[in-house]
Design an enzyme around this catalytic site. Structure first.
Site, PDB file in Angstrom:
ATOM      1  N   ASN A 189       3.301  -1.103  -4.821  1.00  0.00           N
ATOM      2  CA  ASN A 189       2.399  -0.027  -4.401  1.00  0.00           C
ATOM      3  C   ASN A 189       2.294   0.937  -5.575  1.00  0.00           C
ATOM      4  OD1 ASN A 189       0.952   2.031  -3.209  1.00  0.00           O
ATOM      5  ND2 ASN A 189       2.342   2.318  -1.485  1.00  0.00           N
ATOM      6  N   LYS A 246       6.111   1.962  -6.402  1.00  0.00           N
ATOM      7  CA  LYS A 246       7.071   1.598  -5.368  1.00  0.00           C
ATOM      8  C   LYS A 246       7.101   0.074  -5.260  1.00  0.00           C
ATOM      9  CE  LYS A 246       6.203   5.851  -2.793  1.00  0.00           C
ATOM     10  NZ  LYS A 246       5.719   6.440  -1.521  1.00  0.00           N
ATOM     11  N   ARG A 275      -0.470  -3.351  -2.431  1.00  0.00           N
ATOM     12  CA  ARG A 275      -1.209  -2.491  -1.521  1.00  0.00           C
ATOM     13  C   ARG A 275      -2.397  -1.913  -2.282  1.00  0.00           C
ATOM     14  NH1 ARG A 275      -0.472   3.638   0.053  1.00  0.00           N
ATOM     15  NH2 ARG A 275      -1.961   3.778   1.756  1.00  0.00           N
ATOM     16  N   HIS A 327      -5.087   3.250   6.056  1.00  0.00           N
ATOM     17  CA  HIS A 327      -3.771   3.013   6.680  1.00  0.00           C
ATOM     18  C   HIS A 327      -3.753   1.701   7.475  1.00  0.00           C
ATOM     19  CE1 HIS A 327      -3.142   7.599   6.399  1.00  0.00           C
ATOM     20  NE2 HIS A 327      -2.361   7.016   5.507  1.00  0.00           N
ATOM     21  N   HIS A 350      -0.830   7.581  12.529  1.00  0.00           N
ATOM     22  CA  HIS A 350      -0.042   7.446  11.305  1.00  0.00           C
ATOM     23  C   HIS A 350      -0.075   8.806  10.618  1.00  0.00           C
ATOM     24  CE1 HIS A 350       1.486   5.287   7.627  1.00  0.00           C
ATOM     25  NE2 HIS A 350       1.064   6.442   7.114  1.00  0.00           N
ATOM     26  N   GLY A 394       1.578  11.369   7.927  1.00  0.00           N
ATOM     27  CA  GLY A 394       2.415  11.569   6.756  1.00  0.00           C
ATOM     28  C   GLY A 394       1.725  12.565   5.842  1.00  0.00           C
ATOM     29  N   ARG A 406      -4.956  17.566   1.514  1.00  0.00           N
ATOM     30  CA  ARG A 406      -6.355  17.158   1.676  1.00  0.00           C
ATOM     31  C   ARG A 406      -6.984  17.892   2.854  1.00  0.00           C
ATOM     32  NH1 ARG A 406      -5.476  10.730   1.719  1.00  0.00           N
ATOM     33  NH2 ARG A 406      -3.354  11.016   0.927  1.00  0.00           N
ATOM     34  N   GLY A 452       5.913   9.101   8.158  1.00  0.00           N
ATOM     35  CA  GLY A 452       7.029  10.011   7.970  1.00  0.00           C
ATOM     36  C   GLY A 452       7.054  11.170   8.937  1.00  0.00           C
ATOM     37  N   ILE A 453       5.899  11.822   9.152  1.00  0.00           N
ATOM     38  CA  ILE A 453       5.822  12.936  10.098  1.00  0.00           C
ATOM     39  C   ILE A 453       5.858  12.410  11.528  1.00  0.00           C
ATOM     40  CG2 ILE A 453       4.376  14.826  10.930  1.00  0.00           C
ATOM     41  CD1 ILE A 453       3.249  15.049   8.072  1.00  0.00           C
ATOM     42  N   GLY A 454       5.107  11.372  11.791  1.00  0.00           N
ATOM     43  CA  GLY A 454       5.046  10.832  13.142  1.00  0.00           C
ATOM     44  C   GLY A 454       6.382  10.354  13.656  1.00  0.00           C
ATOM     45  N   GLU A 455       7.221   9.840  12.747  1.00  0.00           N
ATOM     46  CA  GLU A 455       8.519   9.301  13.147  1.00  0.00           C
ATOM     47  C   GLU A 455       9.605  10.370  13.259  1.00  0.00           C
ATOM     48  OE1 GLU A 455       9.534   6.126  10.426  1.00  0.00           O
ATOM     49  OE2 GLU A 455       7.463   5.392  10.483  1.00  0.00           O
TER      50      GLU A 455
END
Length: 387
Positions: A11, A18, A90, A178, A201, A203, A234, A322-325
């Site tokens: 990625n 990554k 990706r 996403h 999703h 993040g 954004r 990340g935020i959702g989890e």
């Protein structure tokens, strides 16, 4: 798949690379290692690799994508990771022509370069990673996996922008992003998943999708990853008149507008920080931070409500990213006042980040489910090599 293969997933970003290695096939899907090279092009570069409980780090100057790839392979070799049989990438945007994973060749690279203006933050890094792999290992097969592909099933009523037909023919339409994350979530839910699902999703980049019978029928992001709900830096959706006003009356250039909507807006602009964890810590005593969280949760809640109208109701709401989890406060704000959908959140389960955070009376189940975009890439890359 009968043959087991080693797949390197990449990625590539503007200043990072990554990577992850999977063994896929023979009934097995196993993540071997995960790593990253950060600060590419700076004097403070850092490479890291995690294999099980072991964590290795290396500091240095990694001038470009080629240097980042070299240090990634050095770290992999130092841990005895097998050489990859295929590399999967990706790729954020496939443009109008690419709706399925594709083998990287000269024609594909040329097509992807033409898409750079649509996603200038994401595409150059992905292309640079592909070119670096080609230079290092010319015969190694590479596969591009597109974040836009999952949304190819959206009907015209969702994908068509209300602009002249000539622009639509030129590919100016809503694509959605996403997709690799959404594809993983749908597969993880299994065949017994309900018909009407909304996946959030959330993040640093955030979007939501309406899924009907396993396929995307609408999503919040549009022509570029800048649209939809507000994000870390954004803007999300804006009245186009704002852009016209800033250009005409304030003298904003195209470059200045791009910087504004990509890097200076969203949670950063409202709350003074782009990181939700920071905003949550500040919120009890900081009105700006609290407003940013409220605004974000409100936008997510509006999207859930609009997708309920698209789907004729919601049976399952999934939070990922990340935020959702991890951000219970954001999930709570997003689910507030959704009782009309039959949704009832369990406050304690939500606070503990449990897998199911709706209470026993809720007709709409609410889940927290980690995503795995790299595994989806590994599956596609291995599949394109055949059995």
């Amino acid at each position: 798949m009968k043959t087991k293969r080693t797949v390197l997933c990449l990625n590539g970003g503007s200043s990072s690379l990554k990577f992850a290695v999977f063994e896929v096939g023979a009934g097995e899907e196993r993540r071997v290692v995960t790593g990253a090279v950060e600060g590419v092009g700076t004097a403070q570069g850092r490479a890291s690799l995690k294999a099980g409980e072991e964590h290795v780090e290396r500091a240095g100057h990694f001038a470009d994508a080629g240097a980042a790839l070299d240090v990634a392979f050095e770290l992999l070799d130092s841990k005895g990771v097998p050489k990859p049989d295929v590399v999967g990438h990706r790729v954020v945007h496939g443009g109008p022509a690419h709706t399925d994973p594709a083998v990287v060749d000269d024609a594909l690279l040329a097509a992807l370069r033409s898409v750079v203006p649509i996603a200038p933050l994401h595409m150059p890094g992905a292309i640079a990673a592909m070119e670096a792999v080609r230079k290092r290992s010319p015969r190694l097969v590479q596969v591009a996996c597109f974040d836009t592909a999952f949304h190819r099933t959206m009907p015209s009523v969702a994908s068509r922008l209300p602009l002249p037909e000539a622009l639509d023919r030129d590919g100016v339409r809503r694509y959605g992003f996403h997709g690799l994350s959404y594809e993983y979530i749908v597969s993880a839910l299994g065949k017994d998943r309900p018909s009407r699902i909304v996946i959030a999703h959330l993040g640093n980049g955030s979007s939501l999708v309406a899924v009907k019978d396993g396929v995307s029928v609408d999503t919040t992001m549009g022509f570029t990853p800048t649209g939809g709900v507000p994000m870390g830096t954004r803007s999300g959706d804006l009245d186009p008149g704002v852009m016209l006003y800033l250009a005409r009356e304030r003298g904003y250039s195209m470059e200045r507008l791009e910087k504004l909507v990509e890097h200076e807006s969203g949670l950063l602009a409202v709350g003074g920080a782009s990181d939700v964890k920071t905003l949550i810590a500040r919120a009890p005593t900081d009105d700006r931070a609290r407003l940013a969280l409220d605004l974000f949760g409100y936008a997510v809640r509006k999207a859930i409500g609009s997708f309920a109208a698209v789907l004729g109701g919601v049976e399952l709401l999934v939070f990922t990213g990340g935020i959702g989890e991890h951000a219970a406060e954001v999930r709570a704000r997003a689910c507030d006042d959704l009782g009309f959908l039959g949704l009832a959140l369990d406050v304690e389960k939500n606070r503990r980040n449990e897998a199911v955070i709706s209470d026993a009376t809720s007709r709409c189940i609410v889940r927290v489910l980690p995503t795995d975009e790299e595994l989806v890439i590994a599956r596609h890359a291995s599949a394109l090599l055949g059995t």
